[in-house]
Design an enzyme around this catalytic site. Structure first.
Site, short mmCIF file in Angstrom:
data_model
loop_
_atom_site.label_atom_id
_atom_site.label_comp_id
_atom_site.label_asym_id
_atom_site.label_seq_id
_atom_site.Cartn_x
_atom_site.Cartn_y
_atom_site.Cartn_z
N ASP A 151 0.79 -1.27 -0.09
CA ASP A 151 -0.12 -0.04 0.00
C ASP A 151 0.77 1.22 0.03
OD1 ASP A 151 1.09 -0.04 2.67
OD2 ASP A 151 -0.81 -0.92 3.51
N GLU A 164 -1.28 -9.15 -1.17
CA GLU A 164 -1.67 -8.61 -0.01
C GLU A 164 -2.78 -7.54 -0.41
OE1 GLU A 164 0.38 -7.50 4.10
OE2 GLU A 164 0.76 -6.09 2.74
N GLU A 201 -1.73 5.29 3.34
CA GLU A 201 -1.54 3.75 2.72
C GLU A 201 -3.27 3.21 2.33
OE1 GLU A 201 2.02 4.40 4.90
OE2 GLU A 201 0.19 4.82 5.28
N HIS A 223 7.02 4.14 13.98
CA HIS A 223 7.64 5.04 12.90
C HIS A 223 6.26 5.76 12.00
CE1 HIS A 223 6.46 1.36 10.91
NE2 HIS A 223 6.31 2.19 9.68
N ARG A 257 3.59 7.73 10.37
CA ARG A 257 3.26 9.18 9.98
C ARG A 257 2.05 9.75 10.94
NH1 ARG A 257 4.41 11.87 5.33
NH2 ARG A 257 4.84 9.88 4.39
N HIS A 262 13.68 4.85 14.03
CA HIS A 262 13.44 5.13 12.49
C HIS A 262 14.26 6.36 12.09
CE1 HIS A 262 11.23 6.08 8.74
NE2 HIS A 262 10.87 4.78 8.78
#
Length: 372
Positions: free
Chosen positions: A97, A119, A133, A212, A214, A245
């Site tokens: 994604d 997936e 995503e 990590h 967003r 990260h």
């Protein structure tokens, strides 16, 4: 006649989930594979590709400092389309994604090349969480011709959106990748891992924390780190290990909030084999990673998911994970309970991994040969 399959790979999770399938397809002379890296995760991606002995035919190296989503999307759309025009593949394969997935699918659509989506069907049903995503995968499903959905839930999600043709449920290749990784680790011996993690006392209980995403930037991350700090202060006999990260919005905040605490060990990003190896050693995991939600159940490790919603609902239903979001008190309470309530802890580790048996790549390869 050989069929050319064009793989678009942008991030480390994509190479992890594609690796066992690529290795499987390489054994069949019927397929001619072309590997295209977009360069989204330059070091992490190339490091993992080297581990699995996968070499790109082309690396577009599209990343730029302080880039926007639209900027990366437009550059990758144009660059991938140029490669498709040049290579003329029979099928374009995307995974997951990311922005590379959506731009790759759009480029293939513009060239009228069939698209396979690995997936497929994962949904949080919140277009802004995870961002971007969720919309990337929804739009990709509308463009794809072949949908490799990992679970019944993913299949059901596709059906709800009016997609019913060419859906195949073979499990998630992340389980295949995990098995392949452990096999390679055993062949190459564990000494290098103990050397890398020399600061860890493996006689103590260890907690792995990764964050990590967003949507957790800013105050949510501050809440998460506050809970980790509270836990570390109370449970001084536990060791908390955190691979940070590289994004400055994460790195700077983690160092500032957690750096001075003795039983918190901060690292740079782990390689995939280092992450897999250390997951096998920890007591439980606190993470916002989608991949870890799928991997950790194979090790019988409880997972606290640092997200308000998840597309990996199977792990929640199976009892291998629980959503904690970014509520500081809730995170701290459940971390504490995992340490103090044996019955609660054991409830997590009795369930089987709901994402597959490690044979998804074989089944997908067989389906591709039949279709093509």
């Amino acid at each position: 006649m050989q069929k050319k399959i064009f793989f678009i790979i942008g991030t480390r999770p994509e190479i992890i989930k594609f690796a066992p399938l690529i290795k499987q397809l390489e054994q069949n002379k019927y397929f001619n594979l072309f590997i295209c890296f977009t360069g989204q995760h330059k070091e992490l991606l190339e490091q993992t590709a080297d581990f699995f002995s996968i070499t790109a035919n082309v690396n577009l190296q599209l990343m730029q400092p302080n880039q926007t989503l639209s900027g990366f999307f437009s550059r990758s759309l144009v660059s991938i389309e140029e490669q498709l025009i040049k290579e003329k593949p029979d099928l374009v394969f995307v995974q997951g994604d990311t922005t590379s997935v959506l731009s790759g699918a759009m480029a293939a659509y513009y060239q009228k090349i069939p698209i396979a989506h690995l997936e497929a069907g994962l949904r949080s049903n919140d277009r802004y969480n995870p961002f971007p995503e969720e919309m990337n995968r929804v739009l990709c499903s509308s463009l794809a011709h072949i949908h490799f959905a990992p679970t019944l839930t993913a299949v059901s999600n596709l059906h709800k959106e009016g997609i019913s043709d060419h859906i195949y449920m073979h499990g998630n290749t992340v389980v295949d990748s995990l098995h392949l990784c452990l096999k390679l680790i055993n062949e190459r011996k564990e000494d290098q891992f103990y050397k890398f993690f020399k600061n860890i006392d493996f006689n103590k209980k260890i907690v792995l924390v990764t964050t990590h995403r967003r949507e957790n930037f800013g105050q949510p991350l501050k809440n998460i780190l506050g809970a980790i700090r509270d836990f570390a202060v109370k449970f001084k006999d536990y060791q908390i290990i955190i691979p940070i990260h590289p994004n400055p919005q994460v790195k700077n905040q983690v160092n500032e909030e957690l750096g001075p605490i003795n039983n918190i060990l901060l690292y740079g990003p782990f390689s995939y084999p280092q992450l897999v190896w250390v997951m096998s050693k920890v007591y439980f995991i606190v993470t916002d990673s989608g991949g870890i939600q799928e991997e950790a159940p194979s090790f019988k490790k409880p997972i606290l998911v640092l997200r308000e919603s998840t597309e990996r609902t199977e792990s929640i239903k199976a009892g291998t994970a629980i959503l904690v979001g970014h509520d500081r008190e809730k995170i701290y309470h459940l971390m504490t309970r995992l340490c103090e309530d044996a019955l609660f802890y054991n409830g997590f580790i009795q369930s089987e991994n709901p994402y597959g048996d490690g044979k998804a790549s074989i089944k997908i390869a067989d389906t591709l040969k039949e279709i093509l």
